[in-house]
Design a protein around this motif. Structure first.
Motif, PDB file in Angstrom:
ATOM      1  N   LYS A  64      -8.378   1.113  -7.885  1.00  0.00           N
ATOM      2  CA  LYS A  64      -8.168  -0.333  -7.968  1.00  0.00           C
ATOM      3  C   LYS A  64      -9.241  -1.083  -7.173  1.00  0.00           C
ATOM      4  O   LYS A  64      -9.737  -2.128  -7.611  1.00  0.00           O
ATOM      5  CB  LYS A  64      -6.773  -0.690  -7.451  1.00  0.00           C
ATOM      6  N   TYR A  73     -12.036  -3.700  -8.722  1.00  0.00           N
ATOM      7  CA  TYR A  73     -12.192  -5.049  -8.183  1.00  0.00           C
ATOM      8  C   TYR A  73     -13.650  -5.284  -7.765  1.00  0.00           C
ATOM      9  O   TYR A  73     -14.247  -6.313  -8.101  1.00  0.00           O
ATOM     10  CB  TYR A  73     -11.256  -5.236  -6.990  1.00  0.00           C
ATOM     11  N   VAL A 115      -8.591 -16.495  -7.190  1.00  0.00           N
ATOM     12  CA  VAL A 115      -7.989 -15.168  -7.007  1.00  0.00           C
ATOM     13  C   VAL A 115      -6.894 -15.231  -5.946  1.00  0.00           C
ATOM     14  O   VAL A 115      -5.800 -14.675  -6.114  1.00  0.00           O
ATOM     15  CB  VAL A 115      -9.065 -14.138  -6.602  1.00  0.00           C
ATOM     16  N   ASN A 133     -18.963  -4.193  -2.185  1.00  0.00           N
ATOM     17  CA  ASN A 133     -18.409  -5.505  -2.539  1.00  0.00           C
ATOM     18  C   ASN A 133     -19.169  -6.600  -1.809  1.00  0.00           C
ATOM     19  O   ASN A 133     -18.628  -7.293  -0.960  1.00  0.00           O
ATOM     20  CB  ASN A 133     -16.910  -5.566  -2.195  1.00  0.00           C
ATOM     21  N   ALA A 169     -10.415  -9.116  -1.041  1.00  0.00           N
ATOM     22  CA  ALA A 169     -10.230  -7.852  -1.768  1.00  0.00           C
ATOM     23  C   ALA A 169      -9.121  -7.010  -1.142  1.00  0.00           C
ATOM     24  O   ALA A 169      -8.314  -6.396  -1.853  1.00  0.00           O
ATOM     25  CB  ALA A 169     -11.534  -7.068  -1.792  1.00  0.00           C
ATOM     26  N   VAL A 222      -5.755  -8.514  -2.070  1.00  0.00           N
ATOM     27  CA  VAL A 222      -5.489  -8.351  -3.502  1.00  0.00           C
ATOM     28  C   VAL A 222      -5.070  -6.922  -3.827  1.00  0.00           C
ATOM     29  O   VAL A 222      -4.077  -6.691  -4.526  1.00  0.00           O
ATOM     30  CB  VAL A 222      -6.728  -8.746  -4.330  1.00  0.00           C
ATOM     31  N   VAL A 223      -5.817  -5.937  -3.307  1.00  0.00           N
ATOM     32  CA  VAL A 223      -5.495  -4.534  -3.588  1.00  0.00           C
ATOM     33  C   VAL A 223      -4.144  -4.173  -2.976  1.00  0.00           C
ATOM     34  O   VAL A 223      -3.356  -3.432  -3.576  1.00  0.00           O
ATOM     35  CB  VAL A 223      -6.606  -3.598  -3.068  1.00  0.00           C
ATOM     36  N   TRP A 243      -1.635  -5.513  -5.364  1.00  0.00           N
ATOM     37  CA  TRP A 243      -1.580  -4.678  -6.564  1.00  0.00           C
ATOM     38  C   TRP A 243      -0.767  -3.405  -6.318  1.00  0.00           C
ATOM     39  O   TRP A 243      -0.110  -2.902  -7.217  1.00  0.00           O
ATOM     40  CB  TRP A 243      -2.985  -4.293  -7.009  1.00  0.00           C
TER      41      TRP A 243
END
Length: 441
Positions: free
Chosen positions: A88, A92, A253, A313, A406, A409-410, A413
């Motif tokens: 994941k 991303y 996001v 990233n 990030a 978000v991860v 998820w």
């Protein structure tokens, strides 16, 4: 071996404004700018002060990453989730890194900051960028993959290579989790050691204002604020593009994930000021790991996403690369076709991977990109060398915010984000995790 860390939101009592880290760093940056401007020689002489602070931070980066990843992975019940988190995270990284490159390309074509300079590449001093070109030629996909593997299990912790530490930590964590109860004692020891290391980080961060002062005084003393004037349009375009990327793209996001990008920036204000002062996102890496854990992200996710994001990233670096490449082409009157621009985009996608958040890394990866795309003269990099230091600060800030987003978000998820801890952190309440020092903001 799975441990659950509780979060305390108990008030620690009112603190005077001057005891907050972000206030101290802001004052230090201001003092550094003034000193560098009014006494350039003294400001330039203070370079070792900033360098020594960066070395202090780098001293603790390897153990922080190793301990965070190992204890996080070993504390998981399902090792399959490690691969899922990594997949994941890379999905991303790939999407948003590519998007950042595209944004830089579009803005460069619309604004055209280099148009009208009419520079003859033959008149440029290629010697100024020779050292960066030499380093760029050493970079290849095979070389990058080979460099990820340390010579020995222990040498990774002694070298300045985040990816090597990441590889060893992941393998060690998986091995520790695989042996079941026999690994309990090792896990307990490492968990206790991590408490000591994070205390060490809090001690190191107390001298952050001194490091920021020295680094900023050197930057202004050596390059001068006046050096921005000649390439003001490029610098302004880059800063504005990066700001819009953070506010619009990352902001969208963040909103989809149920938090505010502005509250996140406020939560990380001390670390962002430190990044601004030292021009290196690496200077705040240990603090980012700790703050993401306090904000409700599980240790295993933080340990995987943050260090990996520092190499894969790099939103700010990617915006910079396509924007700077097209600036050089426009300044040298090189008209790139759509096919050449797409080639530039593809090469930049590869060359940007593996550039750690260290000052100058963006310039080196730009040299690597241009060396493969012959239409744009590498010697043209001499045009932006004088202002690269100022753009490095913006690259680092954008990269830093991108990695913070990030991580959240991860974590979401994965369904493992502690919303209560996140809301408490972003609303300004102090959070204290067991084994972590009270935040010095």
């Amino acid at each position: 071996m799975n441990t659950i860390q509780s979060v305390s939101t108990a008030p620690t009592g009112p603190r005077r404004w001057y005891t907050h880290l972000y206030v101290q760093v802001l004052v230090a940056i201001t003092a550094g700018v003034l000193l560098g401007h009014f006494n350039p020689a003294l400001g330039e002489a203070l370079k070792p002060v900033g360098d020594m602070f960066i070395k202090l931070v780098k001293m603790v980066i390897a153990p922080v990453i190793f301990l965070t990843i190992v204890t996080g992975i070993a504390g998981m019940r399902d090792l399959g989730s490690v691969g899922r988190v990594a997949a994941k995270a890379f999905a991303y990284f790939l999407f948003f890194s590519t998007l950042a490159l595209v944004v830089g390309l579009i803005v460069a074509n619309v604004v055209r900051p280099g148009e009208g300079l009419n520079i003859d590449p033959a008149t440029l001093d290629a010697g100024k960028v020779a050292q960066y070109s030499a380093k760029a030629h050493e970079t290849s996909l095979v070389g990058f993959l080979n460099a990820m593997i340390p010579d020995t299990l222990v040498s990774a912790l002694a070298q300045d290579n985040i990816l090597q530490v990441l590889v060893v930590a992941i393998l060690f964590g998986i091995s520790l989790a695989s042996i079941g109860e026999r690994g309990e004692r090792v896990f307990a020891i490492l968990d206790d050691v991590s408490i000591v290391v994070f205390k060490l980080v809090s001690i190191v961060m107390k001298v952050a204002p001194i490091g920021a002062f020295g680094a900023m005084a050197f930057t202004i003393g050596k390059y001068g604020v006046g050096s921005l004037a000649n390439l003001a349009q490029l610098v302004a375009t880059f800063y504005l593009t990066s700001a819009l990327f953070v506010i619009v793209v990352l902001g969208a996001v963040a909103r989809l994930c149920g938090f505010s990008i502005f509250r996140l920036i406020a939560y990380l204000k001390g670390e962002l000021l430190l990044v601004l002062g030292t021009s290196s996102s690496e200077s705040a890496l240990p603090a980012l790991i700790e703050k993401m854990e306090r904000a409700g992200c599980p240790k295993a996710v933080v340990g995987l996403v943050v260090p990996t994001g520092y190499s894969f990233n790099l939103d700010g670096t990617n915006i910079y690369m396509t924007l700077a490449a097209l600036f050089i082409a426009q300044a040298c009157n090189v008209d790139l076709t759509l096919g050449q621009q797409l080639l530039l985009l593809g090469v930049a996608m590869l060359s940007s991977k593996g550039a750690a958040g260290v000052t100058g890394a963006g310039f080196i990866t730009l040299a690597a990109t241009l060396s493969i795309v012959p239409a744009v003269p590498v010697a043209g990099m001499a045009l932006i060398l004088g202002v690269d230091r100022f753009m490095s600060e913006c690259r680092s800030l954008t990269n830093f915010i991108g990695n913070a987003v990030a991580t959240i978000v991860v974590s979401r998820w994965e369904g493992r984000l502690d919303r209560g801890a996140l809301d408490a952190a972003l609303s300004g309440r102090e959070l204290v995790l067991p084994g972590h020092a009270v935040p010095a903001e």
